[in-house]
Design a protein around this motif. Sequence first.
Motif, PDB file in Angstrom:
ATOM      1  N   SER A 210     -12.847   2.240  -6.579  1.00  0.00           N
ATOM      2  CA  SER A 210     -13.117   0.914  -7.132  1.00  0.00           C
ATOM      3  C   SER A 210     -13.119   1.023  -8.651  1.00  0.00           C
ATOM      4  O   SER A 210     -12.994   2.119  -9.217  1.00  0.00           O
ATOM      5  CB  SER A 210     -14.457   0.374  -6.639  1.00  0.00           C
ATOM      6  OG  SER A 210     -15.529   1.046  -7.279  1.00  0.00           O
TER       7      SER A 210
ATOM      8  N   GLU B 127      -5.466   8.236   2.487  1.00  0.00           N
ATOM      9  CA  GLU B 127      -5.821   6.883   2.917  1.00  0.00           C
ATOM     10  C   GLU B 127      -7.320   6.641   2.729  1.00  0.00           C
ATOM     11  O   GLU B 127      -7.729   5.541   2.333  1.00  0.00           O
ATOM     12  CB  GLU B 127      -5.422   6.681   4.384  1.00  0.00           C
ATOM     13  CG  GLU B 127      -5.676   5.281   4.926  1.00  0.00           C
ATOM     14  CD  GLU B 127      -4.837   4.219   4.270  1.00  0.00           C
ATOM     15  OE1 GLU B 127      -5.286   3.053   4.217  1.00  0.00           O
ATOM     16  OE2 GLU B 127      -3.720   4.531   3.780  1.00  0.00           O
TER      17      GLU B 127
ATOM     18  N   GLU C 253      -7.872  -5.202   1.197  1.00  0.00           N
ATOM     19  CA  GLU C 253      -9.190  -4.679   1.551  1.00  0.00           C
ATOM     20  C   GLU C 253      -9.652  -3.630   0.548  1.00  0.00           C
ATOM     21  O   GLU C 253     -10.825  -3.253   0.540  1.00  0.00           O
ATOM     22  CB  GLU C 253      -9.175  -4.094   2.961  1.00  0.00           C
ATOM     23  CG  GLU C 253      -9.022  -5.145   4.053  1.00  0.00           C
ATOM     24  CD  GLU C 253      -9.141  -4.557   5.452  1.00  0.00           C
ATOM     25  OE1 GLU C 253      -9.017  -3.325   5.584  1.00  0.00           O
ATOM     26  OE2 GLU C 253      -9.356  -5.317   6.400  1.00  0.00           O
ATOM     27  N   SER C 254      -8.737  -3.150  -0.280  1.00  0.00           N
ATOM     28  CA  SER C 254      -9.093  -2.191  -1.323  1.00  0.00           C
ATOM     29  C   SER C 254      -9.998  -2.878  -2.345  1.00  0.00           C
ATOM     30  O   SER C 254      -9.635  -3.895  -2.933  1.00  0.00           O
ATOM     31  CB  SER C 254      -7.829  -1.676  -2.023  1.00  0.00           C
ATOM     32  OG  SER C 254      -8.137  -1.102  -3.276  1.00  0.00           O
TER      33      SER C 254
ATOM     34  N   MET D 102      -3.819  -4.137   2.154  1.00  0.00           N
ATOM     35  CA  MET D 102      -4.051  -3.588   0.823  1.00  0.00           C
ATOM     36  C   MET D 102      -5.121  -4.385   0.075  1.00  0.00           C
ATOM     37  O   MET D 102      -5.798  -3.850  -0.807  1.00  0.00           O
ATOM     38  CB  MET D 102      -2.752  -3.574   0.026  1.00  0.00           C
ATOM     39  CG  MET D 102      -2.849  -2.871  -1.314  1.00  0.00           C
ATOM     40  SD  MET D 102      -1.271  -2.896  -2.174  1.00  0.00           S
ATOM     41  CE  MET D 102      -1.738  -2.201  -3.754  1.00  0.00           C
TER      42      MET D 102
ATOM     43  N   LYS E 183      -7.902   5.888  -0.904  1.00  0.00           N
ATOM     44  CA  LYS E 183      -7.482   4.523  -1.241  1.00  0.00           C
ATOM     45  C   LYS E 183      -8.564   3.511  -0.879  1.00  0.00           C
ATOM     46  O   LYS E 183      -8.751   2.504  -1.565  1.00  0.00           O
ATOM     47  CB  LYS E 183      -6.192   4.167  -0.501  1.00  0.00           C
ATOM     48  CG  LYS E 183      -4.944   4.831  -1.070  1.00  0.00           C
ATOM     49  CD  LYS E 183      -3.755   4.707  -0.133  1.00  0.00           C
ATOM     50  CE  LYS E 183      -3.391   3.275   0.160  1.00  0.00           C
ATOM     51  NZ  LYS E 183      -2.243   3.173   1.094  1.00  0.00           N
ATOM     52  N   ARG E 184      -9.287   3.775   0.205  1.00  0.00           N
ATOM     53  CA  ARG E 184     -10.310   2.843   0.650  1.00  0.00           C
ATOM     54  C   ARG E 184     -11.598   2.972  -0.169  1.00  0.00           C
ATOM     55  O   ARG E 184     -12.387   2.026  -0.229  1.00  0.00           O
ATOM     56  CB  ARG E 184     -10.619   3.070   2.131  1.00  0.00           C
ATOM     57  CG  ARG E 184      -9.422   2.810   3.042  1.00  0.00           C
ATOM     58  CD  ARG E 184      -9.789   2.984   4.510  1.00  0.00           C
ATOM     59  NE  ARG E 184      -8.611   2.882   5.367  1.00  0.00           N
ATOM     60  CZ  ARG E 184      -8.659   2.834   6.696  1.00  0.00           C
ATOM     61  NH1 ARG E 184      -9.829   2.866   7.308  1.00  0.00           N
ATOM     62  NH2 ARG E 184      -7.561   2.755   7.411  1.00  0.00           N
TER      63      ARG E 184
ATOM     64  N   GLY F  47       0.791  -1.220   0.000  1.00  0.00           N
ATOM     65  CA  GLY F  47       0.000   0.000   0.000  1.00  0.00           C
ATOM     66  C   GLY F  47       0.826   1.273   0.000  1.00  0.00           C
ATOM     67  O   GLY F  47       0.407   2.291  -0.567  1.00  0.00           O
TER      68      GLY F  47
ATOM     69  N   PHE G  20      -2.846   3.250  -8.477  1.00  0.00           N
ATOM     70  CA  PHE G  20      -2.891   1.855  -8.052  1.00  0.00           C
ATOM     71  C   PHE G  20      -2.274   0.930  -9.096  1.00  0.00           C
ATOM     72  O   PHE G  20      -1.554  -0.008  -8.768  1.00  0.00           O
ATOM     73  CB  PHE G  20      -4.342   1.428  -7.789  1.00  0.00           C
ATOM     74  CG  PHE G  20      -4.796   1.636  -6.382  1.00  0.00           C
ATOM     75  CD1 PHE G  20      -4.632   0.630  -5.433  1.00  0.00           C
ATOM     76  CD2 PHE G  20      -5.386   2.823  -5.994  1.00  0.00           C
ATOM     77  CE1 PHE G  20      -5.062   0.809  -4.138  1.00  0.00           C
ATOM     78  CE2 PHE G  20      -5.815   3.012  -4.690  1.00  0.00           C
ATOM     79  CZ  PHE G  20      -5.655   2.005  -3.753  1.00  0.00           C
TER      80      PHE G  20
END
Length: 580
Positions: free
Chosen positions: A307, A300, A394-395, A392, A303-304, A261, A362
């Motif tokens: 999609s 951060e 979990e992304s 990472m 990043k979460r 990450g 990404f």
Amino acid sequence: MAFKKDTPVIVAAIDFGTAYSGIAFQFKHEFEKDPTKISAPQTWNGGKQNLISYKTPTCLLLDNNEESSSFGYEAEDKYADLSMDEKHTDWYFFRRFKMRLHEREGLTKSSKLEDASGKKMKAIVVFSKSIECLMKVLMEMLDRQGVPVKPTEIHWVLTVPAIWDDPSKQFMREAAVMAGIKSDQLDIALEPEAAALYCQYLPLDRFVDKEDEVRFGALPPGSTYMVVDLGGGTADMTVHQKTKGNQLKEVAKASGGPWGGTAVENEFLGTLEDIIGKDAMEVFRKQYIYDYFDLLREFETVKRKISMKTEDKLTIKKPVALDNVCEGNSFKEMLEKSKYSPDIVVHLDKLRLSPDFVRKLFKHVTDKIVKHMEVILSSCENVTVILLVGGMSESVFVQDIIRSRFHGKNGVKVITPEEAGLSVLKGAVIFGRSPDVIETRILRYTYGISVTPEFDPEEHPEEKKIEIAGNFHCRDVFSAFIRVNTPVEIGHSVTECVSTLTPFQPAILLQVFSSSDTEPKFTTDPGCLKIGELAVFIPNPSAEQRPVIVVFKFGYTELQVLAFEARTMIPFVTSLKMNE
């Protein structure tokens, strides 16, 4: 599955990560009732962004006397406050320093780390103080719960990437011992193995992709699966096969790279550096610390959120300090002159990022991950499941990328546990009760010792000729006793016979080396690394020559060494000393 007979009252795990670290624990009675009932603190709080997390940033703040002050979010906030009062130069602040151990040369006892302001401190002190802070959090949790626990009742587990070499693992063990953990109360767990162990116990409804109807723990013996552990610093991959009794056999050695990450974060920071310049970015990082940390926490959240399906722009707060460091221009003016202006827009005190731009950040990392996964899968047959674990993973975007490439291809299913970021930490707790779950591992290196045979002019270079007791010998010869890619069961033993050379010799010293090559010739060859110095202490030294049998034991998460007197098989005391 085999478990320790004398199982401890409490097993506590420390997941010491590159970007984030965490702790977890479990009582013996909890494990017996439900192995997945594992406690972890929920009190880490990420400042103004209110990032409630089961983990905290791997940051350490020490005062001028090198004493522990704080760790994690608390350390970041306190250091930022100190910087606003211009008092931070009297403190030591270390952030994301674990990646130094990923390097093949690693760290030694005398290695030093540079803090945020350029001051240096011994690396092993920084690591041990960090572990000490995490231990303190655990003990305070137990105290709040009114649980009287003796130090002898806690067995500790420390996680490390499976792609680390032996000196790095030894470094972490020594740091933990310095922090107050007794060596015989400590296990080193490999991160992807720990995660896989935890997922064995999870029911179907605790995976993200429930519709795929793959219960990981119900895979039959003979099933082969790939573990992809995407953490903060590294991508750590290996392939296991389930055997009878729910044991695991490694069928492809651990491999990976620095594709975690933080690499995505670095892509974003690199973009800002392109816009305002390297010097201005350095001023922002060092002089506007509060704003710098806030920006990273804001990113951060981006990043979460991102999609493959995200269409709307993502918004983060623009630090005022970015204008201060732009030397006469505003950040908005410099941005509009750059190639990033269509993708990044300034709106009042906000930065608006296009989803395609964030996805590109990404993809610089995920492309490397996917390519490496393809290489591994091309050499491994019958892989039916890819298990994504680590923070990472979990992304949603990372899941989307990997699923789009591998899910449904050749019968492969990609699955992710709901607690992907905690799977390593919680699996490490279970590992503390069942360290022999992996019955076979694949060696990542060739192992050997440095020897000095008689000099052979047809085989040995002249510059390595030395004289010993009137005879010519060759120095630095790599005497290999087991080679890379060899499958080894737990406890696999390799025996070497050595002897004292001089009368009344009190100890035999052996330099132990590893190499990424199958047939290394000299210990000075590229790819060779000194693991450490093995001392075999000779009791009651005498004038006669003392033959000694040295046994190297493989298959565990760490190299183990024993020594015996050749004639009587009486054990001798040994010590594998890490590099100074």
